[in-house]
Design a protein around this motif. Sequence first.
Motif, PDB file in Angstrom:
ATOM      1  N   ASP A 100       9.278  50.100 101.031  1.00 51.63           N
ATOM      2  CA  ASP A 100       9.558  49.355 102.080  1.00 51.63           C
ATOM      3  C   ASP A 100       9.096  49.348 102.904  1.00 51.63           C
ATOM      4  N   VAL A 101       8.345  49.924 103.657  1.00 49.11           N
ATOM      5  CA  VAL A 101       7.803  49.799 104.706  1.00 49.11           C
ATOM      6  C   VAL A 101       6.563  49.363 104.744  1.00 49.11           C
ATOM      7  N   GLU A 102       5.384  49.796 103.636  1.00 47.30           N
ATOM      8  CA  GLU A 102       4.427  49.025 103.177  1.00 47.30           C
ATOM      9  C   GLU A 102       4.645  47.392 102.524  1.00 47.30           C
ATOM     10  N   GLU A 103       5.465  47.197 102.165  1.00 43.23           N
ATOM     11  CA  GLU A 103       6.289  45.307 101.771  1.00 43.23           C
ATOM     12  C   GLU A 103       6.419  44.830 102.713  1.00 43.23           C
ATOM     13  N   ALA A 104       7.500  45.237 103.870  1.00 48.45           N
ATOM     14  CA  ALA A 104       7.557  44.488 105.703  1.00 48.45           C
ATOM     15  C   ALA A 104       6.083  44.542 106.143  1.00 48.45           C
ATOM     16  N   VAL A 105       5.442  45.167 105.893  1.00 49.66           N
ATOM     17  CA  VAL A 105       3.498  45.440 106.060  1.00 49.66           C
ATOM     18  C   VAL A 105       2.718  44.345 106.315  1.00 49.66           C
ATOM     19  N   LYS A 106       2.910  44.091 104.272  1.00 48.29           N
ATOM     20  CA  LYS A 106       2.565  43.110 103.314  1.00 48.29           C
ATOM     21  C   LYS A 106       3.054  41.362 104.344  1.00 48.29           C
ATOM     22  N   LYS A 107       4.364  41.571 104.494  1.00 48.17           N
ATOM     23  CA  LYS A 107       5.024  40.336 104.610  1.00 48.17           C
ATOM     24  C   LYS A 107       4.486  40.307 106.346  1.00 48.17           C
ATOM     25  N   ARG A 108       3.916  40.831 107.034  1.00 46.03           N
ATOM     26  CA  ARG A 108       3.548  40.585 108.197  1.00 46.03           C
ATOM     27  C   ARG A 108       2.126  39.848 108.310  1.00 46.03           C
ATOM     28  N   ALA A 109       1.400  41.290 107.630  1.00 38.85           N
ATOM     29  CA  ALA A 109       0.124  40.411 107.078  1.00 38.85           C
ATOM     30  C   ALA A 109       0.190  39.215 106.781  1.00 38.85           C
ATOM     31  N   ALA A 110       0.859  38.555 105.542  1.00 38.23           N
ATOM     32  CA  ALA A 110       0.755  37.283 105.216  1.00 38.23           C
ATOM     33  C   ALA A 110       0.661  36.585 106.186  1.00 38.23           C
ATOM     34  N   ASP A 111       2.234  36.734 106.903  1.00 34.49           N
ATOM     35  CA  ASP A 111       2.740  36.237 107.801  1.00 34.49           C
ATOM     36  C   ASP A 111       1.522  35.722 109.398  1.00 34.49           C
ATOM     37  N   VAL A 112       0.077  36.835 109.813  1.00 34.86           N
ATOM     38  CA  VAL A 112      -0.485  36.462 110.554  1.00 34.86           C
ATOM     39  C   VAL A 112      -1.864  35.896 109.942  1.00 34.86           C
ATOM     40  N   GLN A 113      -1.936  35.763 108.406  1.00 33.48           N
ATOM     41  CA  GLN A 113      -2.930  34.656 107.387  1.00 33.48           C
ATOM     42  C   GLN A 113      -2.695  33.326 107.700  1.00 33.48           C
ATOM     43  N   LYS A 114      -1.058  33.579 107.181  1.00 33.96           N
ATOM     44  CA  LYS A 114      -0.501  31.750 107.147  1.00 33.96           C
ATOM     45  C   LYS A 114      -0.797  31.160 109.136  1.00 33.96           C
ATOM     46  N   SER A 115      -0.472  32.002 110.247  1.00 32.35           N
ATOM     47  CA  SER A 115      -0.689  31.376 111.219  1.00 32.35           C
ATOM     48  C   SER A 115      -2.030  31.161 111.422  1.00 32.35           C
ATOM     49  N   PHE A 116      -3.271  31.798 110.907  1.00 37.25           N
ATOM     50  CA  PHE A 116      -4.905  31.416 110.929  1.00 37.25           C
ATOM     51  C   PHE A 116      -5.280  30.295 110.224  1.00 37.25           C
ATOM     52  N   GLU A 117      -4.432  29.724 109.450  1.00 35.91           N
ATOM     53  CA  GLU A 117      -4.752  29.920 108.159  1.00 35.91           C
ATOM     54  C   GLU A 117      -5.657  28.472 108.323  1.00 35.91           C
ATOM     55  N   GLN A 118      -4.325  27.329 109.254  1.00 34.47           N
ATOM     56  CA  GLN A 118      -5.621  26.317 109.384  1.00 34.47           C
ATOM     57  C   GLN A 118      -6.048  25.987 110.687  1.00 34.47           C
ATOM     58  N   TYR A 119      -5.743  27.205 111.798  1.00 36.45           N
ATOM     59  CA  TYR A 119      -5.836  27.628 113.101  1.00 36.45           C
ATOM     60  C   TYR A 119      -7.011  27.622 113.601  1.00 36.45           C
ATOM     61  N   LEU A 120      -8.193  28.645 112.894  1.00 36.62           N
ATOM     62  CA  LEU A 120      -8.851  29.475 113.624  1.00 36.62           C
ATOM     63  C   LEU A 120      -9.505  30.150 112.085  1.00 36.62           C
ATOM     64  N   PRO A 121     -10.426  29.553 111.499  1.00 31.66           N
ATOM     65  CA  PRO A 121     -11.048  30.604 110.225  1.00 31.66           C
ATOM     66  C   PRO A 121     -12.017  31.151 110.579  1.00 31.66           C
ATOM     67  N   ASP A 122     -11.691  31.779 111.526  1.00 33.72           N
ATOM     68  CA  ASP A 122     -12.600  33.335 111.106  1.00 33.72           C
ATOM     69  C   ASP A 122     -11.537  34.812 112.221  1.00 33.72           C
ATOM     70  N   GLN A 123     -10.382  34.202 112.353  1.00 33.23           N
ATOM     71  CA  GLN A 123      -9.581  35.047 112.332  1.00 33.23           C
ATOM     72  C   GLN A 123      -8.636  34.911 111.201  1.00 33.23           C
ATOM     73  N   TYR A 124      -9.136  34.093 110.216  1.00 32.35           N
ATOM     74  CA  TYR A 124      -7.801  33.776 109.099  1.00 32.35           C
ATOM     75  C   TYR A 124      -9.274  35.198 108.855  1.00 32.35           C
ATOM     76  N   GLU A 125     -10.638  35.093 108.358  1.00 35.02           N
ATOM     77  CA  GLU A 125     -11.090  35.484 107.315  1.00 35.02           C
ATOM     78  C   GLU A 125     -10.836  37.235 107.877  1.00 35.02           C
TER      79      GLU A 125
ATOM     80  N   ALA B  32      -8.210  38.264 109.355  1.00 35.45           N
ATOM     81  CA  ALA B  32      -6.165  38.734 109.110  1.00 35.45           C
ATOM     82  C   ALA B  32      -6.334  38.704 107.386  1.00 35.45           C
ATOM     83  N   LYS B  33      -7.253  38.272 106.843  1.00 30.45           N
ATOM     84  CA  LYS B  33      -7.280  38.179 105.103  1.00 30.45           C
ATOM     85  C   LYS B  33      -8.083  40.346 104.747  1.00 30.45           C
TER      86      LYS B  33
END
Length: 169
Positions: free
Chosen positions: A108-133, A135-136
Amino acid sequence: MKKKPFVLMLAILLTLALSACSSNGDNSNGNKAEEPIEPTVSVKEMVDKMLADIEQPNLMELDADGVKQQYHVDLGLLEEYSVRIPMMNVKSNELAILKVKDAKDISDVEEAVKKRAADVQKSFEQYLPDQYENAKNYKIVTKGNYVLFVISDQADAFVKSFERFFEQK
């Protein structure tokens, strides 16, 4: 007539191969594989030491409300935790160690952390390409009841540092 020795030899080889691959769950130290060594320092001390050894942009400690909101995790599942996120939203670097009270809740904790990773990726997807990479390329590592989550261009160094806390001294 020649089939019997071939079949016998094949059976012997198969038996040897299977016995060589089997394991009784013990590692070379005589400890059970499912019983990792418990670190001698707190989660916060682990994170502080890792950040002292591996240079990162300025990171701030998340309080309980921040962890609950941003990591989508039930704090009742955690025995202790330390989460660091960027002070300004121009870097994707994050470091978190979460110690789960009960091993059954690790997934459950690992799934929550994966959701956090997806949130961080989404926040940088259109914003800063180097930070998006960056985060991925996050890492999640579990040792015993401890879950490490790291987003960093030095994620492998963080994983090695984390694993050292669980080595036999």
